[in-house]
Scaffold this active site. Structure first.
Site, PDB file in Angstrom:
ATOM      1  CG  ASN A  57      33.235  49.706  23.639  1.00 41.33           C
ATOM      2  OD1 ASN A  57      33.896  49.062  24.629  1.00 41.33           O
ATOM      3  ND2 ASN A  57      32.903  49.060  22.521  1.00 41.33           N
ATOM      4  CB  SER A 343      36.169  44.251  31.559  1.00 46.48           C
ATOM      5  OG  SER A 343      35.641  43.179  30.873  1.00 46.48           O
ATOM      6  CD  GLN A 347      30.003  45.405  28.164  1.00 47.84           C
ATOM      7  OE1 GLN A 347      30.309  45.980  27.342  1.00 47.84           O
ATOM      8  NE2 GLN A 347      29.892  43.961  28.090  1.00 47.84           N
TER       9      GLN A 347
END
Length: 367
Positions: A57, A343, A347
């Site tokens: 996300n 991580s 995005q």
């Protein structure tokens, strides 16, 4: 290096979301691109291949202007994909609750995301005192990577499954080339010619569950003990009703087996922040578990390495390089290093690829 026309202008090592995104921007510029990878986008069960396991996300924690530029560019592109490919990228409401006053400052992106606001007391999830809300995007990793691969194949990009142990091999294994993109993730730690000791795994553990009624993203912002633990709920786009629950980020932990103590904690805390996960049940034990997942994030001390390096084939650790890697010895070449995204891959991917193609174009312009 033999004076023969190169089959590829650029060879990319690695087929994770960063390698694929850079390959796409490069091929769109008319350059001939080949991809070499041990793990390909369909390898959704390889724990050492980080891209399939991401919560995926957009929730930026960029710490400097360069990273913010990457994330902002990606956010804008995700907005377009959410309209054209809603089963791959979906716009969702995000709610971040917490209890202790002052533990969560306003995020830097509050003026970028739509509908950012502090929630009123009656809107805050039960059991919490504070919360913010805004709109962002969730991503289906497998569909996203499949989408990139389809575009790459349409542009004539070819994929080659093989393992290389040295950077030098990449300049000749598919025929001579002068530019290699090193998007090997954790592999950059052991790749001869790179051997970056700053690279380390960030072990992540998640649970895939079925909860069709959950449509919003939740992230518990209270500091956890130990600090490597996290709590988040991310519905995946598509009709399956799947939701990713997490998680943890354990530095320098190479274990790829699920830890059931962590799994139980994830389920309990996810239920606390989002009771709808149980689909009408009374407790966290009623959540429908589909799978337990572990992936190793490609982290790097000091953040991602994205830079062009001029080099000469055969000059570094030539006594260890396989014979194939010595074929072009003495030839001046370049390597664009693009690894250590941790991580932030999904995005930041578009912004990273845009900066990378600028470096690639500048390199060829200088030949």
């Amino acid at each position: 290096m033999p004076e023969v026309p190169p089959k590829y202008d650029v060879v990319i090592l690695g087929a994770g979301v960063i390698g694929l995104s850079i390959a796409l921007e490069t091929a769109r510029r008319g350059l001939k691109v080949g991809i070499i990878a041990r793990d390909l986008p369909d390898d959704v069960h390889s724990a050492a291949f980080a891209s399939p396991w991401a919560g995926a996300n957009w929730a930026s924690f960029a710490s400097n202007d360069r990273e913010r530029k990457w994330d902002t560019a990606t956010f804008e592109r995700l907005g377009k994909w959410a309209k054209s490919h809603p089963d791959m990228v979906k716009r969702r409401q995000v709610i971040y609750p917490w209890t202790t006053e002052g533990v969560y400052p306003e995020p830097w992106y509050k003026d970028i995301v739509p509908n950012y606001r502090k929630l009123q007391p009656e809107e805050v999830p039960s059991g919490f005192r504070y919360a913010i809300g805004f709109d962002s995007f969730s991503i289906h990793p497998h569909r996203f990577n499949t989408f990139l691969v389809a575009q790459l194949r349409d542009l004539g990009v070819e994929f080659h499954r093989r393992t290389v142990s040295s950077l030098d091999e990449a300049y000749t294994v598919l025929g001579p080339t002068r530019l290699v993109v090193n998007a090997t993730g954790l592999g950059a730690r052991s790749l001869i010619g790179v051997a970056d000791e700053k690279v380390f795994p960030g072990r992540g553990q998640t649970i895939l569950v079925k909860a069709p009624s959950v449509q919003g993203v939740f992230g518990w912002k209270e500091p956890h003990t130990p600090i490597e633990q996290q709590t988040y709920v991310i519905p995946r786009p598509g009709p399956e009703g799947h939701v990713i629950l997490g998680g943890c980020n354990q530095p320098r932990n190479w274990d790829t087996q699920p830890d059931m103590a962590i799994a139980e904690r994830i389920l309990k805390e996810a239920f606390q922040v989002c009771p709808a996960l149980s689909e009408g049940g009374a407790s966290w034990k009623d959540i429908e578990v589909i799978s337990h997942n572990v992936g190793l994030r490609p982290c790097r001390e000091g953040g991602m390495r994205l830079e062009m390096e001029k080099r000469i084939i055969g000059q570094n650790n030539s006594e260890l390089v396989p014979r194939l890697g010595l074929n072009g010895s003495g030839c001046e070449v370049a390597c664009l290093h693009a690894y250590g995204i941790a991580s932030c891959g999904y995005q930041a991917s578009v912004g990273v690829a845009e900066e990378a193609i600028g470096l690639i174009v500048d390199y060829f312009a200088g030949l």
